[in-house]
Design an enzyme around this catalytic site. Structure first.
Site, short mmCIF file in Angstrom:
data_model
loop_
_atom_site.label_atom_id
_atom_site.label_comp_id
_atom_site.label_asym_id
_atom_site.label_seq_id
_atom_site.Cartn_x
_atom_site.Cartn_y
_atom_site.Cartn_z
N ARG A 56 0.37 46.45 57.03
CA ARG A 56 -0.55 47.55 56.69
C ARG A 56 0.25 48.73 56.19
NH1 ARG A 56 -5.95 48.32 59.35
NH2 ARG A 56 -6.84 49.00 57.41
N GLN A 78 -6.26 49.25 75.34
CA GLN A 78 -5.59 48.00 74.99
C GLN A 78 -4.11 48.27 74.72
OE1 GLN A 78 -7.14 46.05 71.53
NE2 GLN A 78 -5.69 44.35 71.63
N GLY A 95 -0.26 47.15 66.99
CA GLY A 95 -0.83 48.31 67.66
C GLY A 95 -0.38 49.63 67.08
N GLU A 96 -0.02 49.65 65.79
CA GLU A 96 0.51 50.90 65.21
C GLU A 96 -0.52 52.02 65.21
OE1 GLU A 96 2.99 52.59 61.36
OE2 GLU A 96 2.91 50.44 61.75
N ARG A 97 -1.81 51.70 65.04
CA ARG A 97 -2.83 52.75 65.07
C ARG A 97 -2.88 53.39 66.46
NH1 ARG A 97 -7.72 51.56 64.93
NH2 ARG A 97 -8.54 53.48 64.04
N GLU A 129 -0.93 38.44 63.42
CA GLU A 129 -1.87 39.26 64.18
C GLU A 129 -2.67 40.19 63.27
OE1 GLU A 129 -2.06 42.28 67.99
OE2 GLU A 129 -0.65 40.63 67.91
#
Length: 302
Positions: A56, A78, A95-97, A129
């Site tokens: 992304r 999460q 999980g960068e966001r 993922e």
């Protein structure tokens, strides 16, 4: 509630274990690795770096702010996933966001699943993922597929097995990468759907491809209308432009009003009118600050 508190305390205990140089875990076979790998650990957010393999490339700022607000009120529900790269140093796998939003609200620690993985495994985990996400645009998905094929050295058949997608689906996404970069950008920005893109691929002439792309944007053409336009090109070739209906002229009164708009906004306002008499105003902006200025003018706050 007691279980959640106990789990959080356990995470903090594991965090302390990871900061002990005598217990530096480098592989799944090391002492205490079973206590850490696969468990949720509260990690210092500054000990985590972003993933260079993240497929992304853009993050919606409004959505990020909304997530930050949720995290401020409810915490990180999460956990993110990281891989250990050195003593008390980690790299994001997914999980960068959540990671970015947590930094926005000033969190010092973040709950994390720890993995032990090399660069290739990390790339594959991150790509696979992210492919499963629902909010990736078609070009991001296509680029992720291409990276898995090129960098993990997978065939389309192997990729199909790995991610659970039909080979034909993968092939359709990969074909989008043959589109002109301008059209790819249009898809990433949401101006075109994947259906539009798949239709445009059938046009080999780049010049005509871009001409049709511009017509799709100007006239808000549906996928079906685009298919008809492409068939017209395939039938008439270079004469496509002659088949196109003449662009309706903009009424004089509207042209005069547009000039007033341009003076008011301090920017060259453009107007588009279709055959039905419907139209739209286009107000350009040069930066985020310029956009905020225009917003205030529209809201009458200036």
């Amino acid at each position: 509630m007691a279980k959640a508190t106990k789990k959080q305390a356990l995470g903090r205990g594991l965090s302390a274990l990871l900061k002990d140089p005598d217990n530096d875990i480098k592989s799944a076979k090391d002492k205490n690795a079973d206590k850490v790998v696969g468990n949720i650990v509260e990690l210092d957010i500054e000990s985590i770096e972003v993933n260079p393999f993240q497929p992304r490339t853009s993050f919606n700022e409004d959505a990020l702010q909304e997530l930050a607000t949720s995290i401020r009120e409810l915490g990180v529900i999460q956990p993110i996933t990281v891989r250990k790269i050195d003593f008390n140093k980690y790299q994001l796998v997914s999980g960068e966001r959540r990671y970015r939003a947590s930094k926005l609200v000033g969190l010092k620690t973040i709950p994390s699943y720890i993995r032990i993985a090399n660069d290739q495994e990390s790339l594959e985990m991150a790509l696979v993922e992210n492919i499963q996400r629902q909010d990736l645009d078609p070009i991001e998905i296509a680029l992720s597929y291409q990276r898995l094929i090129d960098e993990i050295d997978l065939t389309q058949e192997q990729l199909s097995d790995r991610i659970g997608k039909n080979r034909s689906t993968i092939a359709n996404y990969l074909r989008l990468l043959k589109l002109d970069p301008i059209i790819q950008t249009g898809m990433r920005d949401g101006f075109l759907s994947m259906g539009h893109g798949r239709t445009l691929i059938n046009v080999e002439d780049d010049e005509i491809q871009l001409k049709i792309y511009e017509q799709i944007i100007e006239e808000s053409l549906s996928v079906r209308a685009t298919e008809q336009l492409v068939r017209s090109y395939q039938k008439h070739g270079k004469n496509l432009g002659k088949e196109k209906a003449s662009t309706p002229s903009v009424p004089k009164e509207i042209k005069t009003t547009v000039k007033d708009f341009s003076e008011y906004f301090g920017a060259k306002v453009d107007v588009k009118v279709n055959k039905k008499g419907n139209g739209k105003l286009i107000i350009p902006f040069s930066s985020e600050e310029d956009f905020k200025r225009l917003k205030k003018l529209i809201q009458g706050e200036a």
